[in-house]
Enzyme design. Sequence first.
Site, PDB file in Angstrom:
ATOM      1  N   GLU A  90     -10.878  -5.123   9.146  1.00 39.94           N
ATOM      2  CA  GLU A  90      -9.963  -4.386   8.507  1.00 39.94           C
ATOM      3  C   GLU A  90     -11.011  -4.121   7.115  1.00 39.94           C
ATOM      4  O   GLU A  90     -10.945  -5.286   5.533  1.00 39.94           O
ATOM      5  CB  GLU A  90      -9.048  -4.455   8.903  1.00 39.94           C
ATOM      6  CG  GLU A  90      -8.201  -3.537   7.891  1.00 39.94           C
ATOM      7  CD  GLU A  90      -6.823  -3.421   7.848  1.00 39.94           C
ATOM      8  OE1 GLU A  90      -6.019  -4.608   8.462  1.00 39.94           O
ATOM      9  OE2 GLU A  90      -5.626  -1.987   7.952  1.00 39.94           O
ATOM     10  N   CYS A  98      -2.586   1.993   6.853  1.00 37.52           N
ATOM     11  CA  CYS A  98      -3.111   0.777   7.656  1.00 37.52           C
ATOM     12  C   CYS A  98      -4.415   1.427   8.521  1.00 37.52           C
ATOM     13  O   CYS A  98      -4.567   0.717   9.550  1.00 37.52           O
ATOM     14  CB  CYS A  98      -1.927   0.130   7.689  1.00 37.52           C
ATOM     15  SG  CYS A  98      -0.503   2.332   8.373  1.00 37.52           S
ATOM     16  N   ASN A 119       0.797  -1.061  -0.487  1.00 35.80           N
ATOM     17  CA  ASN A 119       0.123  -0.186   0.358  1.00 35.80           C
ATOM     18  C   ASN A 119       0.779   0.952  -0.072  1.00 35.80           C
ATOM     19  O   ASN A 119       0.803   1.955  -0.773  1.00 35.80           O
ATOM     20  CB  ASN A 119      -0.974  -0.057   1.609  1.00 35.80           C
ATOM     21  CG  ASN A 119       0.037   0.048   2.356  1.00 35.80           C
ATOM     22  OD1 ASN A 119       0.907  -0.799   2.586  1.00 35.80           O
ATOM     23  ND2 ASN A 119      -0.967   0.283   3.685  1.00 35.80           N
ATOM     24  N   GLY A 162       2.460  -5.978   7.335  1.00 32.74           N
ATOM     25  CA  GLY A 162       1.483  -6.774   6.533  1.00 32.74           C
ATOM     26  C   GLY A 162       0.062  -7.210   7.527  1.00 32.74           C
ATOM     27  O   GLY A 162       0.650  -6.118   8.252  1.00 32.74           O
ATOM     28  N   GLU A 168       4.088  -5.653  12.383  1.00 36.15           N
ATOM     29  CA  GLU A 168       3.451  -3.542  12.577  1.00 36.15           C
ATOM     30  C   GLU A 168       2.116  -4.492  11.251  1.00 36.15           C
ATOM     31  O   GLU A 168       2.501  -3.918  10.004  1.00 36.15           O
ATOM     32  CB  GLU A 168       3.981  -2.750  10.738  1.00 36.15           C
ATOM     33  CG  GLU A 168       5.895  -1.968  11.627  1.00 36.15           C
ATOM     34  CD  GLU A 168       5.270  -1.063  13.343  1.00 36.15           C
ATOM     35  OE1 GLU A 168       4.089  -0.478  12.831  1.00 36.15           O
ATOM     36  OE2 GLU A 168       5.974  -0.686  13.455  1.00 36.15           O
TER      37      GLU A 168
END
Length: 462
Positions: free
Chosen positions: A337, A248, A119, A192, A214
């Site tokens: 998400e 994120c 992303n 990820g 993360e």
Amino acid sequence: MNTELEQISTIFESQKVAFEKGVMASYEARKNNLLALQKLIEDNEKSIIAALREDLGKSEFEGAISETLFTINEIKHTLKSLKKWMKKRFHLAPHLQFPAWSWTRPEPLGKVLIISPWNYPFQLLMSPLIGALAAGNVVILKPSEIAVATSKVIAELVPRYFSSDVVSVVEGAVEETQALLDLPFDHIFYTGNGSVGRIVMEKAAKHLCPVTLELGGKSPCLVLEADNISLAAKRIVWGKFFNTGQTCVAPDYILVHESRFDELVDNLKKYITEFFGDNPQMSEDYGRIISERHFTRLLDLINPEDVLHGGKGDQKDLYLEPTLVKADFHKKVMEDEIFGPILPLVKVKSFDEAKQLIFKRPNPLAAYLFSDSNTIIERFVSEIPSGGQCINDSIVHLTSPHLPFGGRGASGMGAYHGKKSFDTFSHTKSIMHRGTFLDLPVRYPPYKGKLGLIRKLLSWLG
Ligand code: NAD
């Protein structure tokens, strides 16, 4: 082009040899490699931004502020402080050990693996690299194969600016990543989704290799008694639809006080149109969904009956309208998400109800509050667990090199940015240096009769 599997262990072994020779031990070596990264970006910013546009339809503005300039800013911040961070720090030594000097010294962890997602495919690889180089490590970079153009540009550029013994790129997908994860790295930094995060941690456990994870999650955004709903809406629309919602820390869903629902929806619609025009597909500033798989996943989350704005897409163009939907916690859109341009709004009656709903889900990576009430702000900060928080804005907290960035629980472990990145990739070694001109006999056997003296000395010396 995917890296040959046999080549992966060769790269690893030659980096190991270089690290053991101390190739990154000095301040100069670290500084020069950080400057090489800066030069790589400055010389090639156009092709990096073009690759980001190809992968994600990113505008030049978004590509620069969230990827290239973001990374350069982090390099400059690091270079300004690196000498200070590398210094040894003296500490008091216990009186009973007199004469002694104690200090701590940050030392590199060694061989580091950095795995990034698609992303922010440039920044999420290079930002941890800054910390890893500053701390004196050698690094293998594994870009996301899903951001095809950016992975290619990174693989072409890195060998031109770095010795492969210090920084190498391994391109590829699951097979190549799994081959990397079988190697005995000294630290793995993974960004990820949580499912792969679990695989990374499991593989790392074999070598007792520490990991930074993360990850993501559903980051809530509370709009309760904010005076300025218009400004709240403006900042939410910006943070949510930046990179087409594929961020994120994007506000995943809104918990809005029922009395402000209509006003908020009207303002959200107003800013979507003001930012991206009547047809965002024609806007230079509105991106695209990364792949067909993600496009159909997102479309599947939209229940037409719940749509307040947008809701349609163009699969050939991987374009999905900025979409607002009304929701409750039983809707599909509230399960996982979202990671795309769909913003559900859930009505709540109070802060307590919002808090209960947030606690139904795993700890988010970020949480947002729009409020002018100091009491509510204080309750939000002290009662809502999340990786980070931002009050009266969205996503911008992660741009500060002075704030550690990371999740907790399901949204990740460990953190980075600025000094925290240096610490993440360093081991703090404790050293005590004893003097030899005095040697108190009280600690040596035979111990008979000495414990009383030790007790007296300890209480006397505090
Ligand atoms: P992705 O599919 O690109 O995967 C990430 C990396 O894992 C890639 O390099 C990929 O090659 C590797 N990978 C994939 N499957 C694997 C497997 N089975 N074994 C080993 N390696 C494998 O990206 P993604 O996971 O879809 O990224 C999106 C997620 O990342 C979202 O959940 C988002 O919230 C999170 N994210 C977190 C942050 C953060 O800073 N916390 C930043 C960006 C994205």
